[in-house]
Design a protein around this motif. Structure first.
Motif, PDB file in Angstrom:
ATOM      1  N   MET A   1       0.866  -1.103  -0.008  1.00 21.41           N
ATOM      2  CA  MET A   1      -0.114  -0.068  -0.017  1.00 21.41           C
ATOM      3  C   MET A   1       0.845   1.125   0.034  1.00 21.41           C
ATOM      4  O   MET A   1       0.349   2.401   0.298  1.00 21.41           O
ATOM      5  N   PHE A   4      -0.050   4.673  -1.635  1.00 22.42           N
ATOM      6  CA  PHE A   4      -1.258   5.256  -0.888  1.00 22.42           C
ATOM      7  C   PHE A   4      -0.668   6.071   0.210  1.00 22.42           C
ATOM      8  O   PHE A   4      -1.444   6.991   0.682  1.00 22.42           O
ATOM      9  N   GLU A  10      -1.732   5.746   7.995  1.00 26.61           N
ATOM     10  CA  GLU A  10      -2.326   4.859   8.927  1.00 26.61           C
ATOM     11  C   GLU A  10      -3.149   5.741   9.931  1.00 26.61           C
ATOM     12  O   GLU A  10      -4.419   5.389  10.284  1.00 26.61           O
ATOM     13  N   LEU A  13      -6.253   6.742   8.290  1.00 22.73           N
ATOM     14  CA  LEU A  13      -7.296   5.778   8.245  1.00 22.73           C
ATOM     15  C   LEU A  13      -7.782   5.175   9.707  1.00 22.73           C
ATOM     16  O   LEU A  13      -8.921   4.942   9.893  1.00 22.73           O
ATOM     17  N   ASN A  16     -10.466   7.941  10.645  1.00 23.68           N
ATOM     18  CA  ASN A  16     -11.543   7.615   9.833  1.00 23.68           C
ATOM     19  C   ASN A  16     -12.522   6.270  10.234  1.00 23.68           C
ATOM     20  O   ASN A  16     -13.657   6.691  10.618  1.00 23.68           O
ATOM     21  N   ARG A  17     -11.781   5.241  10.951  1.00 21.30           N
ATOM     22  CA  ARG A  17     -12.347   4.350  11.313  1.00 21.30           C
ATOM     23  C   ARG A  17     -13.132   4.504  12.649  1.00 21.30           C
ATOM     24  O   ARG A  17     -14.200   4.076  13.006  1.00 21.30           O
TER      25      ARG A  17
ATOM     26  N   ALA B 352     -16.812   0.291   3.346  1.00 14.63           N
ATOM     27  CA  ALA B 352     -15.842   1.085   4.006  1.00 14.63           C
ATOM     28  C   ALA B 352     -15.370   2.242   3.612  1.00 14.63           C
ATOM     29  O   ALA B 352     -14.636   3.231   4.309  1.00 14.63           O
ATOM     30  N   GLY B 414      -9.151  -3.264   0.592  1.00  9.63           N
ATOM     31  CA  GLY B 414      -7.756  -3.771   1.553  1.00  9.63           C
ATOM     32  C   GLY B 414      -7.590  -2.560   2.436  1.00  9.63           C
ATOM     33  O   GLY B 414      -7.420  -2.696   3.579  1.00  9.63           O
ATOM     34  N   LEU B 415      -7.418  -1.273   1.731  1.00  6.24           N
ATOM     35  CA  LEU B 415      -6.726  -0.443   2.677  1.00  6.24           C
ATOM     36  C   LEU B 415      -7.933   0.098   3.661  1.00  6.24           C
ATOM     37  O   LEU B 415      -7.573   0.197   4.823  1.00  6.24           O
ATOM     38  N   PHE B 416      -9.247   0.268   3.340  1.00  6.21           N
ATOM     39  CA  PHE B 416     -10.178   0.662   4.381  1.00  6.21           C
ATOM     40  C   PHE B 416     -10.751  -0.267   5.197  1.00  6.21           C
ATOM     41  O   PHE B 416     -11.483   0.054   6.114  1.00  6.21           O
ATOM     42  N   GLY B 418      -9.048  -2.228   6.619  1.00  4.77           N
ATOM     43  CA  GLY B 418      -7.745  -2.537   7.718  1.00  4.77           C
ATOM     44  C   GLY B 418      -7.067  -3.831   7.247  1.00  4.77           C
ATOM     45  O   GLY B 418      -6.240  -4.079   7.962  1.00  4.77           O
TER      46      GLY B 418
END
Lengths: 150, 419
Positions: A1, A4, A10, A13, A16-17, B352, B414-416, B418
């Motif tokens: 990844m 990106f 991280e 992300l 965001n989660r 996601a 995959g990225l979102f 996790g």
């Protein structure tokens, strides 16, 4: 990844989660609604002040990862800061997300917010990163209002 | 027409690799990856045939049209009017004079809403639009209804994105003046049963305007077979330049309609006491038009007509089917808009990831898709979605490009998630 990671680090992300301070303040000293018509992001920022300092700041809303993580990390970064300090931090943040991609962010002053330095390579996403900040400024300046990125 | 295009017509095959060679913009890399251009519903790339025709006009024939006695003006006028014949053939319109050049679909619809609206709309009269429409086929009607005191009503869709014809039947009445409907939906790809809608509307005494912006580059457009009264499309979504489009209207209606804009070229005589207007189409073409655009549009439609249309449609259908299969297999991805009859558009959302993030991550892999409300905010509200991501295909796209999109979306997942 790895390709990106400039934008979708991280820490972004993660916020965001699991957005932090993602709640409503009942009877806040100030609140404002921010809207980004481009992608339909909409957030509400709530602030409670202790004199000139931000005692509590929270947000609610829906949006892309960049706008949500930016709002979440903003709430963590500004707690306890004075209005002037918040405005100065936003100015630096804004410069960071719009400036020359080769300029390195001042990690010491920006702290975790430096994660957003990758945004400057994506002009279409600057509004996502700055929506929460514009909304916050409306909330602490006027106590209420509606802002839009357009 | 270039020999290359004629060749293709003669051998009757549909060779995507050869077609791609005609589109220079496709042969580039974006962020270090080969460009995969899947934003054709927003605008298509342009073939050399179009670019050459426009360059030739500016380098050899450039002059203003009509009334010029010099050679260049004559050549420019001939090319401009010749393109009208090409458009007529492309749409199978009965009469060249029914082809009106406009800036694009938006202007065409505004022209009809304003001009035809002024004779057809009033208190107690109704305009029907649908939940599928692009803002360009909503807002001009809202404005016209407000101006003329008419009522705007909205035909609903099913959850799959199909028009509810049964409800439409109940909404049509002697009050209905105009039914304005898209040939194909830009946001979901649904192809509407225009012939059936025209039959129903005409029984109620209403005129039908078809927004053909998404259809012209992909579906056969035969206004006589469709049975509509107005048909609008934009050049730039059908391989042509931006800033030029077409309104076709029935002569009997166009003749009754007042001019839309006043100015040069649309008049017969002008005096301060009384101005008389040109006949159709001149009446609707005020001012110096986008002459080079008209010539580019003509070249684009020639190019499309020279392609084997049956093979082209089969190719785009295959891409749609393949993309629907590949994308549906991605974890957490939902295709939005599953009508049985669609053009090559796949709208989707992912559990996601927000569409905007999907778009950026796709771009990082060279894949151009569109994200947002697609100028169809009422439709997004109907579907309870803030936005979707949308891949849209054209004749030059390939299965390998669908694979590149699917790979990019796997990375998003995959990225979102996790992973």
């Amino acid at each position: 990844m790895s390709e990106f990671s400039e934008l979708y680090q991280e820490v972004i992300l993660d916020h965001n989660r699991r957005p932090r301070n993602f709640r409503v303040i009942e009877h806040p000293d100030g609140s404002a609604v921010g809207h980004n018509p481009l992608c339909g992001d909409e957030i509400t920022v709530y602030v409670d002040m202790d004199g000139d300092a931000v005692r509590d700041v929270t947000f609610q809303g829906a949006g892309c990862a960049i706008s949500k993580a930016s709002a979440s990390m903003m709430t963590e970064a500004i707690r306890g800061k004075s209005r002037d300090e918040v405005i100065r931090l936003f100015d630096e943040f804004h410069r960071m997300v719009t400036d020359d991609p080769s300029a390195l962010p001042d990690v010491e002053r920006m702290g975790k917010l430096a994660a957003f330095s990758g945004v400057c390579e994506f002009p279409a996403r600057v509004k996502c990163a700055s929506l929460a900040w514009h909304t916050l400024l409306a909330a602490i300046k006027d106590g209420k209002g509606i802002v839009t990125t357009e | 027409m270039s020999l290359q295009v004629l060749d293709r017509q003669i051998d009757g095959s549909f060779d995507v690799e050869r077609i791609r060679e005609d589109f220079p913009a496709l042969a580039q890399t974006v962020r270090g990856r080969p460009l995969v251009y899947l934003d054709n519903a927003a605008t298509t790339q342009k073939p050399l045939h179009v670019l050459d025709a426009m360059r030739r006009f500016y380098t050899e024939d450039n002059a203003n049209i009509h009334r010029g006695v010099h050679s260049l003006s004559q050549r420019a006028t001939d090319a401009y009017e010749c393109a009208r014949c090409v458009v007529r053939r492309f749409m199978n319109a009965p009469d060249n004079r029914e082809i009106i050049y406009v800036r694009g679909t938006t202007e065409a619809i505004n022209l009809v809403a304003s001009s035809y609206g002024s004779i057809a709309l009033g208190p107690g009269r109704e305009v029907l639009v649908t939940e599928l429409e692009h803002h360009a086929n909503i807002v001009p009607w809202q404005m016209a209804c407000e101006r003329f005191g008419a009522t705007l009503r909205v035909v609903p869709i099913t959850d799959e994105g199909e028009l509810r014809l049964d409800t439409l039947a109940g909404m049509l009445s002697s009050k209905t003046a105009i039914v304005a409907v898209g040939h194909a939906s830009n946001a979901l790809g649904t192809v509407n049963p225009i012939r059936e809608i025209c039959r129903m509307a005409h029984e109620a005494g209403a005129a039908v305007l078809v927004d053909g912006a998404q259809a012209a580059g992909h579906l056969p457009v035969d206004v006589q077979s469709l049975g509509c009264d107005f048909y609008a499309f934009s050049g730039h979504k059908a391989l042509g330049p931006t800033g030029i489009g077409v309104l076709w209207g029935r002569m009997s209606l166009l003749e009754q309609m007042p001019p839309y804009q006043g100015g040069g070229d649309m008049i017969r005589t002008v005096s301060f006491e009384k101005t008389t207007y040109s006949d159709v189409p001149g009446k609707f073409e005020a001012g110096t038009p986008h002459i080079a655009g008209v010539i580019g549009l003509g070249a684009a439609l020639e190019y499309l007509m020279a392609c084997d249309r049956v093979a082209m449609e089969a190719h785009e259908r295959d891409l749609l089917q393949y993309a629907t299969e590949r994308l549906s297999a991605i974890n957490g991805l939902t295709v939005v808009g599953t009508a049985p009859n669609k053009i090559g558009i796949v709208s989707f959302v992912m559990d996601a990831a927000h569409p905007h993030d999907i778009g950026t991550i796709a771009d990082l892999q060279g894949v151009a898709i569109r994200t947002g409300h697609h100028c169809a905010m009422p439709l997004m509200k109907r579907l309870c979605l803030p936005a979707t991501a949308r891949a849209s295909f054209a004749l030059y796209n390939t299965r390998a490009e669908v694979d590149a999109l699917a790979d990019a979306l796997e990375r998003v997942h995959g990225l979102f998630s996790g992973g």
